[in-house]
Design a protein around this motif. Sequence first.
Motif, mmCIF file in Angstrom:
data_model
loop_
_atom_site.group_PDB
_atom_site.id
_atom_site.type_symbol
_atom_site.label_atom_id
_atom_site.label_comp_id
_atom_site.label_asym_id
_atom_site.label_seq_id
_atom_site.Cartn_x
_atom_site.Cartn_y
_atom_site.Cartn_z
ATOM 1 N N HIS A 136 22.432 -2.335 18.726
ATOM 2 C CA HIS A 136 21.140 -1.721 18.384
ATOM 3 C C HIS A 136 20.441 -1.233 19.645
ATOM 4 O O HIS A 136 19.824 -0.165 19.655
ATOM 5 C CB HIS A 136 20.264 -2.738 17.645
ATOM 6 C CG HIS A 136 18.930 -2.210 17.257
ATOM 7 N ND1 HIS A 136 17.815 -3.007 17.146
ATOM 8 C CD2 HIS A 136 18.503 -0.950 16.949
ATOM 9 C CE1 HIS A 136 16.771 -2.270 16.800
ATOM 10 N NE2 HIS A 136 17.158 -1.027 16.673
ATOM 11 N N TYR A 140 19.703 2.775 20.446
ATOM 12 C CA TYR A 140 18.309 2.678 20.007
ATOM 13 C C TYR A 140 17.731 4.031 19.605
ATOM 14 O O TYR A 140 16.998 4.141 18.616
ATOM 15 C CB TYR A 140 17.458 2.057 21.123
ATOM 16 C CG TYR A 140 15.988 1.981 20.805
ATOM 17 C CD1 TYR A 140 15.521 1.138 19.804
ATOM 18 C CD2 TYR A 140 15.063 2.760 21.507
ATOM 19 C CE1 TYR A 140 14.170 1.067 19.503
ATOM 20 C CE2 TYR A 140 13.709 2.688 21.214
ATOM 21 C CZ TYR A 140 13.274 1.846 20.207
ATOM 22 O OH TYR A 140 11.932 1.776 19.908
ATOM 23 N N ASP A 141 18.062 5.094 20.319
ATOM 24 C CA ASP A 141 17.548 6.436 20.020
ATOM 25 C C ASP A 141 18.504 7.265 19.165
ATOM 26 O O ASP A 141 18.350 8.483 19.057
ATOM 27 C CB ASP A 141 17.243 7.188 21.322
ATOM 28 C CG ASP A 141 16.014 6.638 22.024
ATOM 29 O OD1 ASP A 141 15.093 6.180 21.315
ATOM 30 O OD2 ASP A 141 15.973 6.646 23.267
ATOM 31 N N GLY A 142 19.490 6.624 18.578
ATOM 32 C CA GLY A 142 20.422 7.334 17.720
ATOM 33 C C GLY A 142 21.723 7.716 18.394
ATOM 34 O O GLY A 142 22.743 7.870 17.739
ATOM 35 N N GLU A 143 21.703 7.877 19.700
ATOM 36 C CA GLU A 143 22.896 8.161 20.479
ATOM 37 C C GLU A 143 23.044 7.103 21.574
ATOM 38 O O GLU A 143 22.071 6.486 21.999
ATOM 39 C CB GLU A 143 22.820 9.555 21.106
ATOM 40 C CG GLU A 143 22.809 10.690 20.084
ATOM 41 C CD GLU A 143 22.817 12.056 20.754
ATOM 42 O OE1 GLU A 143 22.790 12.095 21.996
ATOM 43 O OE2 GLU A 143 22.867 13.060 20.029
ATOM 44 N N SER A 145 23.119 5.168 24.860
ATOM 45 C CA SER A 145 22.467 5.230 26.172
ATOM 46 C C SER A 145 22.532 3.847 26.803
ATOM 47 O O SER A 145 22.261 2.847 26.128
ATOM 48 C CB SER A 145 21.013 5.678 26.041
ATOM 49 O OG SER A 145 20.347 5.569 27.298
ATOM 50 N N VAL A 208 12.226 4.784 28.442
ATOM 51 C CA VAL A 208 12.642 4.502 27.057
ATOM 52 C C VAL A 208 11.496 3.888 26.243
ATOM 53 O O VAL A 208 11.137 4.392 25.180
ATOM 54 C CB VAL A 208 13.873 3.587 26.977
ATOM 55 C CG1 VAL A 208 14.318 3.435 25.524
ATOM 56 C CG2 VAL A 208 15.005 4.105 27.840
ATOM 57 N N LEU A 209 10.938 2.781 26.730
ATOM 58 C CA LEU A 209 9.879 2.074 26.020
ATOM 59 C C LEU A 209 8.587 2.101 26.826
ATOM 60 O O LEU A 209 8.584 2.455 28.008
ATOM 61 C CB LEU A 209 10.294 0.613 25.781
ATOM 62 C CG LEU A 209 11.609 0.373 25.039
ATOM 63 C CD1 LEU A 209 11.956 -1.110 25.082
ATOM 64 C CD2 LEU A 209 11.519 0.862 23.600
#
Length: 275
Positions: A136, A140-143, A145, A208-209
Amino acid sequence: RDDNPGSMSNFWQRTITGLFFVVAIVIGLWWHPLAYMSIFALVVLLGMYEFVRMLQGLDVKIRLFWAFLIGLFFYLGSFLFFYAQIQARWLVVIVPLVGGVFLSELYFKNKNSLLNIATTLITPLYVALPFAFLHHLAFYDGEYSYHLLLGFFLMIWANDSGAYVIGSLVGRHKLFPGVSPAKSWEGAVGGFVFTIVAGVFSYYVFGVLKLIDWIIISSLVAVLGTYGDLIESMLKRSVNIKDSGSVLPGHGGVLDRFDGVFFSAPAVSCYLLFC
């Protein structure tokens, strides 16, 4: 991971092994999602093998076929869900796998069937399932990383290193003497501070966050990583062994090195789902 280094030779052995270990993990995360998956698949397999060996002194028979099959399904099934975007309905395969553990025990005619089933199931649940939650973070962003994953492991390593260094220098007050006499409150606080610093560092390097999210995640890693270490010490003490294995000189086994992941990875994944 004890707060007391024991000797300078052990310290340098830990340091050299740790450097090779960190470099291998970082290269795997950076290189390709399949490299990341392969590295931790090996960790999962070695970890389950160590866990089974830990329980050899008990009067139980872990069904290795089912334990390893369920563990690999947890890990690889969740990876394929994110990487290959397989439909979630395929994950229900876990139901007949778990049922197989119970049904097959009927044919072994062993007096300790309940303990055999329990230990067979706890092996993949304790070792493999936490690593499935790492996917996960990786997607996290769909692709894929590596940024969030690497930040997570930086915090894991910071917690271990901070507790080890500070506990070795000024550790006086025992944290859990009945479980792990070498660990101290000073080491735990040192690990917490180092982990927060690693979280802030990750925010500025990886982004990212939001900063507050990195701080909350680093707090989860520090607290639950320490509990993970203590729980593994409790399990080892219950079967009268010091290290889960010897694959990593100066660090013990794979379980010893990754015990901080077992409870922090699921917690971080759950936080990211709701933050």
